[in-house]
Design a protein around this motif. Structure first.
Motif: not given
Length: 115
Positions: A56-61
Motif C-alpha cells: 500500500a502506498q501513500t503520498y502527500p498532496i
C-alpha cells in the motif's frame, strides 16, 4: 547493522523525470514499511512516499500523481519514480523506514530541478 544507500539523483530540467534507488542491508524491505524523505537546508524533513509490506502506498498532496514508490523484494531495493519534476522538488532525498529511525539515515542523493 542496517545500511541504506541512495542513488540516482542528479540535475534535471523542470518537467523531467528521475528514478531514485535505495539498496538496503541488514533490513528486509519486504517486511517493513519503507519511505522516501526529502530535506532542504533550513526546512523540516518531509516524507514524500511510503510503501507498506503489503505494498500500500501513500503520498502527500505535493507529489501525488507525480511520484511513484515501488519495491523489489527479491533484490531488497526500493525505487522512487519522479515525473513532472518542479524546482520545488529540489532536495536531498533519503530512504528510511516509516516511522524513520535516526540510525538508518544515509548520505542521501541530491536532486536538483532547474527552471
Amino acid at each position: 547493522q542496517v545500511q541504506l544507500v541512495e542513488s540516482g539523483g542528479g540535475l534535471v530540467q523542470a518537467g523531467g523525470s528521475l528514478t531514485l534507488s535505495c539498496t538496503g542491508s541488514g533490513i528486509s524491505f519486504a517486511f517493513t514499511t519503507m519511505a522516501w524523505y526529502r530535506q532542504v537546508p533550513g526546512k523540516q524533513r518531509e516524507l514524500v512516499a511510503a510503501i507498506t509490506r503489503l505494498r500500500a502506498q501513500t503520498y502527500p498532496i505535493s507529489v501525488k500523481g507525480r511520484f511513484t514508490i515501488s519495491r523489489d523484494s527479491a533484490k531488497n531495493m526500493m525505487y522512487l519514480q519522479m515525473n513532472s519534476l518542479k524546482p520545488e522538488d529540489t532536495a536531498v532525498y533519503h530512504c528510511n523506514t516509516s516511522p524513520s529511525r535516526d540510525e538508518f539515515w544515509g548520505q542521501g542523493t541530491q536532486v536538483t530541478v532547474s527552471s
